[in-house]
Scaffold this motif. Sequence first.
Motif, short mmCIF file in Angstrom:
data_model
loop_
_atom_site.label_atom_id
_atom_site.label_comp_id
_atom_site.label_asym_id
_atom_site.label_seq_id
_atom_site.Cartn_x
_atom_site.Cartn_y
_atom_site.Cartn_z
N ALA A 45 0.83 -1.22 0.00
CA ALA A 45 0.00 0.00 0.00
C ALA A 45 0.86 1.26 0.00
O ALA A 45 0.44 2.30 -0.53
N GLU A 46 2.07 1.17 0.58
CA GLU A 46 2.96 2.34 0.56
C GLU A 46 3.38 2.67 -0.87
O GLU A 46 3.59 3.83 -1.22
N GLU A 47 3.51 1.62 -1.70
CA GLU A 47 3.96 1.82 -3.08
C GLU A 47 2.80 2.12 -4.03
O GLU A 47 2.93 2.89 -4.98
N TYR A 48 1.67 1.46 -3.79
CA TYR A 48 0.54 1.62 -4.71
C TYR A 48 -0.76 1.51 -3.93
O TYR A 48 -1.00 0.51 -3.24
N ASN A 49 -1.60 2.55 -4.02
CA ASN A 49 -2.85 2.57 -3.26
C ASN A 49 -3.88 3.43 -3.99
O ASN A 49 -3.62 3.91 -5.09
N SER A 51 -4.78 6.35 -3.90
CA SER A 51 -4.47 7.72 -4.30
C SER A 51 -3.33 7.78 -5.32
O SER A 51 -2.97 8.85 -5.79
N SER A 52 -2.74 6.63 -5.66
CA SER A 52 -1.64 6.60 -6.63
C SER A 52 -2.19 6.90 -8.02
O SER A 52 -3.38 7.13 -8.19
N LEU A 298 -5.25 10.93 3.96
CA LEU A 298 -5.58 9.64 3.34
C LEU A 298 -5.69 8.56 4.41
O LEU A 298 -4.72 8.27 5.11
N LEU A 300 -6.64 4.85 4.31
CA LEU A 300 -6.94 3.82 3.30
C LEU A 300 -7.88 2.72 3.78
O LEU A 300 -8.42 1.99 2.96
C1 LIG Z 1 0.11 5.79 -1.44
O1 LIG Z 1 0.94 5.62 -2.55
C2 LIG Z 1 1.79 6.70 -2.85
C3 LIG Z 1 2.60 6.33 -4.08
O2 LIG Z 1 1.77 6.15 -5.17
C4 LIG Z 1 2.71 7.00 -1.70
O3 LIG Z 1 3.46 8.15 -1.98
C5 LIG Z 1 1.89 7.23 -0.44
O4 LIG Z 1 2.73 7.39 0.66
C6 LIG Z 1 0.96 6.04 -0.20
N1 LIG Z 1 0.11 6.35 0.94
C7 LIG Z 1 -0.07 5.50 1.94
C8 LIG Z 1 -0.96 5.97 3.04
O5 LIG Z 1 0.44 4.40 1.99
#
Ligand SMILES: *[C@@H]1O[C@H](CO)[C@@H](O)[C@H](O)[C@H]1NC(C)=O
Length: 404
Positions: A45-49, A51-52, A298, A300
Amino acid sequence: MASLRSFAAAALLVNGVHAGKRTLPALAQAINQKSFNVLATVPTAEEYNASSAPWIPQNFTSQGLLEKPFHVYDDAFLDILGPNPTFTILAQTPKDPIFHEAVVWYKPNDEAFFVQNAGNADAGTGLNKSAAIFKISLKQADAVKGSWNATGKVTVTQVPSNPEIPNPNGATQYKGQLLFAAEGQGPNKAPALYVMNPVVPYNTTVLLNNYFGRQFNSLNDITVHPKNLDIYFTDPTYGESNNFRPAPGLQNQVYRYNDKTGAVTVAADGFAMPNGIAFSPGGKYVYITDTGIWRHGLELTLPSSIYRYTVQDDGTFENRKTFAFIDTNIPDGVHCDSKGNVYAGVGDGVHVWNPSGTLLGKIYTGRTSANFQFVGGGRVVIGGETQLFYATLAAEGNLVDSQL
Ligand SMILES: *[C@@H]1O[C@H](CO)[C@@H](O)[C@H](O)[C@H]1NC(C)=O
Ligand SMILES: *[C@@H]1O[C@H](CO)[C@@H](O)[C@H](O)[C@H]1NC(C)=O
Ligand SMILES: *[C@@H]1O[C@H](CO)[C@@H](O)[C@H](O)[C@H]1NC(C)=O
Ligand SMILES: *[C@@H]1O[C@H](CO)[C@@H](O)[C@H](O)[C@H]1NC(C)=O
Ligand SMILES: *[C@@H]1O[C@H](CO)[C@@H](O)[C@H](O)[C@H]1NC(C)=O
């Protein structure tokens, strides 16, 4: 029958290629969901979520997704598109997100209205552009529907509402006028429902601005039930989270207003951030979007979902059911077509589901498309922040004459 049908669908849904008995329209491409059920690596989720950037299926590119913006996820989408759907950029601004919300049709003049409000920091204008209502002529839009980018050929006119509507965010037709849900601004301009005269001098009248003496939080979207003609509207706390309204004094809920008696009641609660609202044809169901992941920053694990209720004969809601969970950001505005299919403005365009919640397809803009509206027949105006889109489909909007 069932197996023949799924065979036909499988034959059609070969990535990007037209196959099977039905030909894809020139601006459509098929996306086979099987093609991404198993990925070589699955990001965290940190890489793709949510809001990406929009989801790009394997072997597609963002440019390729834009070039054929009608994405067929289920062959039933071909009936919605018809043989020759069109897609046009009607207008574009360099930076200012004037094509944001509250797209609404004014039938007598065949115009579409829409708004910019204070919710978006990209405007860079602070609260100075918090009551900007615009309109276009749909005759001009129709004239350019064959072209991809008609920027410059369609006039965008600003309309001076008077008294000014502070932060209009949702709109619907109402007894020959336009009815806006306004978020309000600061402590002294309370959120309210405004009726606006759709022609010069665009004078406005406040219909409702409180719940038994208490300010609403920041009214968001609005619709009218096709049979009882009561007004239903949502009240999340975006005014507070976007720093233009004081602390909320009410839970996030959905209200109902009867203009004959003045009665205001609560139709539903239990949302993180209730947002768009639409009735099905005939008004048997109501769809309400919940943009909870953008409650405070955000979050999630909150909803990014559409809920459906059954509407009782007395206009009350029952049997809440989860209708859809959005794959790209949030479901903002929601509207139905005349057959009861459900359309929502999301993070990469407009997604379309059948009444069972099966994703049929996407009208892909590649960008946040908070709201849109059917503006007569299969014509659809889509607000994409700094771009305004126009699509023509075979499907017809669920527009009720008693409201127009
Ligand atoms: C959601 O993904 C973006 C990269 O697309 C990242 O910068 C952001 O930290 C992520 N947010 C969370 C809450 O994981
Ligand atoms: C993507 O393209 C590669 C190379 O042509 C092919 O091997 C692969 O099967 C394709 N993947 C999908 C999901 O279509
Ligand atoms: C907003 O308007 C005020 C008054 O006209 C002006 O002083 C201010 O610079 C404007 N702010 C922005 C960010 O445009
Ligand atoms: C559309 O045309 C306008 C005016 O020529 C141009 O500024 C804009 O970049 C074009 N948009 C796209 C997406 O090609
Ligand atoms: C606009 O003004 C006209 C003339 O005074 C009035 O009849 C009408 O009700 C007003 N409409 C609204 C929405 O305030």
